[in-house]
Structures are given as structure tokens and as C-alpha cells.
Write a protein that holds these residues in place. Structure first.
Motif, PDB file in Angstrom:
ATOM      1  N   ASP A   9      45.351  45.426  35.763  1.00 13.92           N
ATOM      2  CA  ASP A   9      44.352  46.398  35.298  1.00 13.92           C
ATOM      3  C   ASP A   9      44.690  47.801  35.794  1.00 13.92           C
ATOM      4  O   ASP A   9      44.529  48.792  35.069  1.00 13.92           O
ATOM      5  CB  ASP A   9      42.963  45.998  35.791  1.00 13.92           C
ATOM      6  N   ILE A  10      45.181  47.884  37.032  1.00 17.14           N
ATOM      7  CA  ILE A  10      45.549  49.193  37.579  1.00 17.14           C
ATOM      8  C   ILE A  10      46.699  49.797  36.794  1.00 17.14           C
ATOM      9  O   ILE A  10      46.723  50.990  36.488  1.00 17.14           O
ATOM     10  CB  ILE A  10      45.932  49.052  39.073  1.00 17.14           C
ATOM     11  N   ASN A  14      44.445  30.962  44.126  1.00 13.79           N
ATOM     12  CA  ASN A  14      43.382  31.698  43.450  1.00 13.79           C
ATOM     13  C   ASN A  14      43.360  33.168  43.880  1.00 13.79           C
ATOM     14  O   ASN A  14      43.149  34.064  43.066  1.00 13.79           O
ATOM     15  CB  ASN A  14      42.030  31.052  43.740  1.00 13.79           C
ATOM     16  N   ARG A  15      43.592  33.416  45.172  1.00 12.25           N
ATOM     17  CA  ARG A  15      43.641  34.801  45.648  1.00 12.25           C
ATOM     18  C   ARG A  15      44.800  35.549  45.013  1.00 12.25           C
ATOM     19  O   ARG A  15      44.678  36.722  44.624  1.00 12.25           O
ATOM     20  CB  ARG A  15      43.782  34.819  47.167  1.00 12.25           C
ATOM     21  N   ALA A  16      45.934  34.883  44.885  1.00 14.26           N
ATOM     22  CA  ALA A  16      47.105  35.520  44.274  1.00 14.26           C
ATOM     23  C   ALA A  16      46.839  35.850  42.807  1.00 14.26           C
ATOM     24  O   ALA A  16      47.244  36.907  42.311  1.00 14.26           O
ATOM     25  CB  ALA A  16      48.319  34.610  44.411  1.00 14.26           C
ATOM     26  N   GLN A  17      46.155  34.946  42.097  1.00 15.15           N
ATOM     27  CA  GLN A  17      45.835  35.205  40.680  1.00 15.15           C
ATOM     28  C   GLN A  17      44.899  36.404  40.544  1.00 15.15           C
ATOM     29  O   GLN A  17      45.081  37.241  39.652  1.00 15.15           O
ATOM     30  CB  GLN A  17      45.201  33.965  40.061  1.00 15.15           C
ATOM     31  N   GLY A  28      46.839  39.512  41.088  1.00 13.68           N
ATOM     32  CA  GLY A  28      47.687  39.818  39.942  1.00 13.68           C
ATOM     33  C   GLY A  28      46.908  40.458  38.810  1.00 13.68           C
ATOM     34  O   GLY A  28      47.372  41.425  38.187  1.00 13.68           O
ATOM     35  N   ARG A  29      45.721  39.912  38.527  1.00 14.60           N
ATOM     36  CA  ARG A  29      44.900  40.480  37.445  1.00 14.60           C
ATOM     37  C   ARG A  29      44.473  41.909  37.777  1.00 14.60           C
ATOM     38  O   ARG A  29      44.471  42.785  36.906  1.00 14.60           O
ATOM     39  CB  ARG A  29      43.684  39.591  37.201  1.00 14.60           C
ATOM     40  N   ALA A  53      40.673  46.002  44.730  1.00 14.84           N
ATOM     41  CA  ALA A  53      41.674  44.930  44.893  1.00 14.84           C
ATOM     42  C   ALA A  53      41.880  44.610  46.360  1.00 14.84           C
ATOM     43  O   ALA A  53      41.968  43.446  46.757  1.00 14.84           O
ATOM     44  CB  ALA A  53      43.001  45.359  44.250  1.00 14.84           C
ATOM     45  N   VAL A  54      41.970  45.654  47.187  1.00  9.03           N
ATOM     46  CA  VAL A  54      42.144  45.431  48.625  1.00  9.03           C
ATOM     47  C   VAL A  54      40.961  44.681  49.203  1.00  9.03           C
ATOM     48  O   VAL A  54      41.096  43.764  50.012  1.00  9.03           O
ATOM     49  CB  VAL A  54      42.358  46.771  49.347  1.00  9.03           C
TER      50      VAL A  54
END
Length: 222
Positions: free
Chosen positions: A188-189, A177-180, A183-184, A218-219
Motif C-alpha cells: 500500500d505504501i 501472519n505478521r509477515a503477510q 507485506g500488504r 505498519a511499524v
């Protein structure tokens, strides 16, 4: 698989005279590999080896010990500090005599048979084998449990394994879930960056600020 109980009672706990065994074995138990020392009845070391904690390796050890005893598993006596588990179960199922030793008692035997301060990977295994020859009364003969007790303990171990598997799957799901999410956010960036490059006469600085804000978010999420 077999589980074990410990034969209790006062006085001497051995049923067999020392000379009735042809092969004496000391095992220094460990979680991944066990140190094994094999002796004759006159305390002469005939083999030392390291045995991996796997079913195949333990079965091969039992085969080797029985072969050294002329094919007679009842002529093999094994000393081990841990009185249960796959090592003990494998040897008992093959018909070998297995004896458990109290850790404090092993400490006393270690002082008797080894040089103070000496470091030796096979020391405890040699001490256990030698003590089994000379001081068997200090050991406890281990026996196979009743089938119902064996089954109950097997179910307990299976439940523990399932709980560990459940914990591992939960952890893997969280990482996925963290990886998804990451990725999203990175997608967006990338879109915001492309928009900034195509802005032309528009405020490029504002687009870059948006990128910085999204990266910081994101971080923080990760």
C-alpha cells in the motif's frame, strides 16, 4: 525402548562382587554431550571421551564398552547420576549393569577423589567410576521396567513431544501472519508513493504525509 526402575532395599544394593566386572564406566550426563571415563578394576583410566546425546552415538558407546569387556556386556558396570533416559535405556537394553548415584552422595565422593577448587571437565565421570569400584553400596542398581510400564512412559513422552510441536506450529503461524500483514502494508505504501510521484500539479506534500502515516501504522502493527 526400555525404561528403568531402581532396586530398593536396605544394606548393600549390589548383587555382584566388584571383581566380576572388567570395565567400570563413569558418565557425567549433559543435555547435548556426555563426558565418559572408562576404568579398569584397579582404577586405572584407560579412556576418556565425549559422547553426543544421539541414538547413533550412544549405540556406538555401548558397542565400545562391550568390546572392551571381551564381548560380554554383563562385565560392564556403568555409574551415572541420572537414573533414566536414553543413556540408561541404551546400556540396559544391551545388557550392561547400570548403577544410579544420588547427587548428594556424588558431592561427597567428589571431595574425596578431587583437589578442592580444581576445574576438570572429566572429574565427575572419574569420581563416579572410581566410587563404583570402591563404594558400590552407595549406588542403586537400575533395572528394566515391565513392558506395560515402558509403553505408558513412551506414550507420555510422545504426548509431550506433540505438545511442543503444536506450540512451535502456533508460533510459526503467528510469524507468518505478521509477515503477510507487513507485506500488504508495504505494498500500500508503494502504491501511495507512486500516486504521489504522478500527482503533477496536485498536492505532493499531502501524498507524502499519507506515506508517513501508513509507514507509522505498519511499524505499529509489526
Amino acid at each position: 525402548m526400555a525404561d528403568t526402575n531402581e532396586e530398593q532395599g536396605g544394606g548393600r544394593m549390589n548383587e555382584t562382587a566388584p571383581e566380576e566386572y572388567r570395565v567400570y564406566v563413569g558418565i557425567d550426563w549433559a543435555s547435548t554431550a556426555h563426558r565418559v571415563v572408562i576404568m579398569t578394576a584397579d582404577r586405572r583410566v584407560v579412556a576418556e571421551q565425549e559422547v553426543a546425546h544421539t541414538g547413533a552415538a550412544l549405540a556406538a558407546l555401548a558397542d565400545d564398552l562391550i568390546a572392551r569387556a571381551g564381548g560380554d556386556p554383563t562385565a560392564v558396570a556403568v555409574a551415572i547420576e541420572v537414573p533414566r533416559g536414553p543413556v540408561v535405556e541404551t546400556l540396559l537394553e544391551r545388557g550392561c549393569a547400570v548403577y544410579g548415584l544420588n547427587p548428594q552422595q556424588l558431592d561427597r565422593f567428589r571431595d574425596r577423589y578431587s583437589v578442592a577448587g580444581a576445574k576438570d571437565d572429566g572429574r565427575d565421570a572419574r569420581v563416579a567410576a572410581a566410587a563404583l569400584i570402591t563404594d558400590r553400596a552407595a549406588f542403586r542398581r537400575l533395572r528394566v521396567d515391565e513392558p506395560a510400564v515402558i509403553r505408558l512412559r513412551e506414550l507420555g513422552r510422545a504426548e509431550a513431544d506433540l505438545q511442543q510441536l503444536k506450540a512451535n506450529l502456533y508460533k510459526a503461524d503467528r510469524e507468518w501472519n505478521r509477515a503477510q500483514r507487513l507485506g500488504r502494508t508495504l505494498a500500500d505504501i508503494a502504491i501511495a508513493t507512486d500516486d504521489g510521484n504522478l500527482a503533477g500539479d496536485h498536492d505532493v506534500g499531502g501524498a507524502l504525509d499519507a506515506v508517513d502515516q501508513r509507514l507509522a501504522a505498519a511499524v505499529e502493527v509489526v
